[in-house]
Design a protein around this motif. Structure first.
Motif, PDB file in Angstrom:
ATOM      1  N   UNK A  19       0.809  -1.212   0.000  1.00 56.57           N
ATOM      2  CA  UNK A  19       0.000   0.000   0.000  1.00 56.57           C
ATOM      3  C   UNK A  19       0.849   1.271   0.000  1.00 56.57           C
ATOM      4  N   UNK A  20       2.148   1.140   0.113  1.00 54.37           N
ATOM      5  CA  UNK A  20       3.010   2.300   0.104  1.00 54.37           C
ATOM      6  C   UNK A  20       3.176   2.844  -1.311  1.00 54.37           C
ATOM      7  N   UNK A  21       3.758   4.037  -1.383  1.00 55.43           N
ATOM      8  CA  UNK A  21       4.034   4.655  -2.673  1.00 55.43           C
ATOM      9  C   UNK A  21       5.536   4.781  -2.852  1.00 55.43           C
ATOM     10  N   UNK A  22       6.008   4.307  -4.009  1.00 51.90           N
ATOM     11  CA  UNK A  22       7.417   4.388  -4.356  1.00 51.90           C
ATOM     12  C   UNK A  22       7.529   5.112  -5.691  1.00 51.90           C
ATOM     13  N   UNK A  23       8.431   6.075  -5.756  1.00 46.24           N
ATOM     14  CA  UNK A  23       8.509   6.920  -6.949  1.00 46.24           C
ATOM     15  C   UNK A  23       9.726   6.639  -7.823  1.00 46.24           C
ATOM     16  N   UNK A  24      10.586   5.682  -7.406  1.00 48.81           N
ATOM     17  CA  UNK A  24      11.804   5.377  -8.169  1.00 48.81           C
ATOM     18  C   UNK A  24      11.980   3.868  -8.239  1.00 48.81           C
ATOM     19  N   UNK A  25      12.730   3.427  -9.248  1.00 47.13           N
ATOM     20  CA  UNK A  25      12.884   1.992  -9.455  1.00 47.13           C
ATOM     21  C   UNK A  25      14.188   1.697 -10.191  1.00 47.13           C
ATOM     22  N   UNK A  26      14.908   0.688  -9.713  1.00 46.77           N
ATOM     23  CA  UNK A  26      16.044   0.122 -10.423  1.00 46.77           C
ATOM     24  C   UNK A  26      15.621  -1.209 -11.020  1.00 46.77           C
ATOM     25  N   UNK A  27      16.131  -1.521 -12.210  1.00 48.96           N
ATOM     26  CA  UNK A  27      15.695  -2.725 -12.898  1.00 48.96           C
ATOM     27  C   UNK A  27      16.876  -3.413 -13.579  1.00 48.96           C
ATOM     28  N   UNK A  51      18.237  -0.477 -15.898  1.00 43.87           N
ATOM     29  CA  UNK A  51      17.374   0.701 -16.039  1.00 43.87           C
ATOM     30  C   UNK A  51      17.168   1.395 -14.700  1.00 43.87           C
ATOM     31  N   UNK A  52      16.991   2.708 -14.788  1.00 43.51           N
ATOM     32  CA  UNK A  52      16.578   3.515 -13.639  1.00 43.51           C
ATOM     33  C   UNK A  52      15.376   4.348 -14.080  1.00 43.51           C
ATOM     34  N   UNK A  53      14.279   4.231 -13.339  1.00 44.18           N
ATOM     35  CA  UNK A  53      13.054   4.948 -13.673  1.00 44.18           C
ATOM     36  C   UNK A  53      12.615   5.800 -12.490  1.00 44.18           C
ATOM     37  N   UNK A  54      12.024   6.937 -12.795  1.00 42.31           N
ATOM     38  CA  UNK A  54      11.469   7.762 -11.724  1.00 42.31           C
ATOM     39  C   UNK A  54      10.245   8.507 -12.240  1.00 42.31           C
ATOM     40  N   UNK A  55       9.361   8.798 -11.306  1.00 43.73           N
ATOM     41  CA  UNK A  55       8.122   9.493 -11.625  1.00 43.73           C
ATOM     42  C   UNK A  55       8.401  10.979 -11.807  1.00 43.73           C
ATOM     43  N   UNK A  56       8.011  11.506 -12.939  1.00 42.10           N
ATOM     44  CA  UNK A  56       8.254  12.915 -13.230  1.00 42.10           C
ATOM     45  C   UNK A  56       7.210  13.795 -12.553  1.00 42.10           C
ATOM     46  N   UNK A  57       7.625  14.988 -12.146  1.00 42.59           N
ATOM     47  CA  UNK A  57       6.689  15.960 -11.573  1.00 42.59           C
ATOM     48  C   UNK A  57       5.953  16.735 -12.655  1.00 42.59           C
ATOM     49  N   UNK A  65       0.290   9.584 -15.370  1.00 45.32           N
ATOM     50  CA  UNK A  65       1.682   9.509 -14.922  1.00 45.32           C
ATOM     51  C   UNK A  65       2.609   9.760 -16.098  1.00 45.32           C
ATOM     52  N   UNK A  66       3.778  10.278 -15.784  1.00 43.60           N
ATOM     53  CA  UNK A  66       4.873  10.350 -16.748  1.00 43.60           C
ATOM     54  C   UNK A  66       6.116   9.825 -16.046  1.00 43.60           C
ATOM     55  N   UNK A  67       6.687   8.761 -16.586  1.00 43.04           N
ATOM     56  CA  UNK A  67       7.840   8.111 -15.977  1.00 43.04           C
ATOM     57  C   UNK A  67       9.054   8.265 -16.894  1.00 43.04           C
ATOM     58  N   UNK A  68      10.146   8.757 -16.323  1.00 48.59           N
ATOM     59  CA  UNK A  68      11.394   8.942 -17.056  1.00 48.59           C
ATOM     60  C   UNK A  68      12.267   7.705 -16.860  1.00 48.59           C
ATOM     61  N   UNK A  69      12.913   7.270 -17.932  1.00 43.35           N
ATOM     62  CA  UNK A  69      13.719   6.052 -17.871  1.00 43.35           C
ATOM     63  C   UNK A  69      15.082   6.244 -18.530  1.00 43.35           C
ATOM     64  N   UNK A  70      16.129   5.907 -17.786  1.00 43.71           N
ATOM     65  CA  UNK A  70      17.493   5.838 -18.306  1.00 43.71           C
ATOM     66  C   UNK A  70      17.899   4.371 -18.362  1.00 43.71           C
ATOM     67  N   UNK A  71      18.531   3.963 -19.439  1.00 43.19           N
ATOM     68  CA  UNK A  71      18.875   2.547 -19.588  1.00 43.19           C
ATOM     69  C   UNK A  71      20.255   2.381 -20.223  1.00 43.19           C
ATOM     70  N   UNK A  72      20.975   1.376 -19.744  1.00 45.24           N
ATOM     71  CA  UNK A  72      22.207   0.910 -20.372  1.00 45.24           C
ATOM     72  C   UNK A  72      21.942  -0.505 -20.865  1.00 45.24           C
ATOM     73  N   UNK A  73      22.106  -0.735 -22.165  1.00 45.43           N
ATOM     74  CA  UNK A  73      21.747  -2.022 -22.737  1.00 45.43           C
ATOM     75  C   UNK A  73      22.862  -2.628 -23.571  1.00 45.43           C
ATOM     76  N   UNK A  74      22.858  -3.966 -23.630  1.00 48.71           N
ATOM     77  CA  UNK A  74      23.834  -4.689 -24.434  1.00 48.71           C
ATOM     78  C   UNK A  74      23.161  -5.905 -25.051  1.00 48.71           C
TER      79      UNK A  74
END
Length: 316
Positions: A19-27, A51-57, A65-74
């Motif tokens: 039930x908590x709210x989390x605004x960031x995520x590592x993947x 990946x690193x994602x976070x909720x945009x203001x 919602x608008x979620x920003x995502x940075x990713x390093x891929x191979x």
């Protein structure tokens, strides 16, 4: 009795935590054919994505919602086996693609989403495909790869990707839904369009797509009306793709000096069947994937299979 009590408190704590709210995520998402077979090691053989994602203001009025995502891929590709010393036996090129990307994921109030991302990187030896495969093979005590000296040559990578999903229907108890998914890519590595369906079958009522781990949308803060909920479901994703260009097969048009290139099959079919669930701050996933042949003249003409393992961790 103690065991039952322990399970009860675990389930209660799991529910309260959800039930908590989390605004960031590592993947961490990793693809490998070893996840479905210990003897298959070919074609699309490995992928690793951090990946690193976070909720945009900042969001538009129609967006929930608008979620920003940075990713390093191979991504890594090999012929029918990694030990192919003779160039005449390469039924597809060795190739490695390394990139960083920036993405914007827009989740709309009418239960649709539209995601875009820009990838910048390199295709070729500078992507360290040989080194990574040797490291993986050393862990599993496999023979070292032979043949990477004939891989697709170095070239600059720039790709723009987009995906759109629209909810179509769900049953009255909300344990099953069907969504229409379309994707497109254009750039120096891939140019293709895909369309198909994404369906979920829940072990409990499904979350709306704009708050589901299925689409990495469970991020929330004080400005959102949603909270993170417990989820557990099986999903099926089937896509038909039409490809115009694939530099991992044909070589980049920016560098035509390649030892091995192959002809692209334009029409391909992709099937993914998987399971996703939440556990405290984590959510996990595993899927079995099948891709029809991307190239002509492959030694194994019945397509390529691999497994995917996903681990996401939420933070405040």
């Amino acid at each position: 009795m103690k065991f039952i009590t322990l399970i009860f408190f675990f389930l209660v704590s799991l529910h309260l935590f959800s039930q908590q709210k989390f605004s960031k995520e590592f993947s961490l998402l990793t693809d490998n054919d070893l996840f479905v077979s210990s003897v298959k090691d070919r074609y699309y053989t490995n992928g690793m994505f951090f990946s690193y994602r976070y909720l945009s203001d900042h969001k538009k009025e129609k967006e929930e919602k608008r979620i920003i995502e940075w990713q390093l891929g191979h991504e890594m590709y090999t012929p029918y086996k990694a030990i192919v010393p003779s160039i005449s036996e390469h039924d597809r090129p060795f190739a490695a693609y390394l990139y960083g990307s920036f993405g914007i994921n827009r989740f709309y109030k009418n239960n649709q989403f539209f995601n875009t991302s820009l990838q910048v990187g390199v295709l070729g030896p500078a992507a360290f495909g040989k080194e990574l495969q040797d490291f993986i093979h050393d862990i599993y005590d496999f023979d070292m790869a032979v043949g990477w000296k004939y891989q697709i040559k170095n070239s600059f990578a720039l790709n723009f990707n987009a995906s759109y999903l629209k909810h179509l229907l769900h049953n009255t108890s909300n344990y099953f839904d069907i969504n229409w998914l379309s994707e497109g890519k254009i750039g120096t590595i891939y140019t293709n369009i895909s369309s198909g369906f994404y369906s979920r079958i829940g072990f409990k009522p499904l979350q709306k797509l704009l708050n589901s781990i299925a689409f990495n949308a469970s991020l929330n803060n004080k400005n959102t009306v949603y909270v993170r909920e417990v989820e557990s479901f099986v999903y099926i994703k089937s896509m038909l793709r039409y490809s115009l260009y694939d530099a991992t097969l044909e070589g980049s048009f920016l560098n035509s000096n390649n030892d091995v290139t192959k002809e692209l099959i334009p029409t391909q079919f992709h099937l993914e069947v998987g399971f996703r669930f939440t556990a405290n701050r984590f959510n996990f996933g595993y899927s079995y994937q099948y891709h029809s042949n991307k190239s002509k003249g492959l030694r194994y003409g019945n397509g390529n299979i691999f497994g995917t393992i996903l681990i996401n961790y939420l933070i405040d």
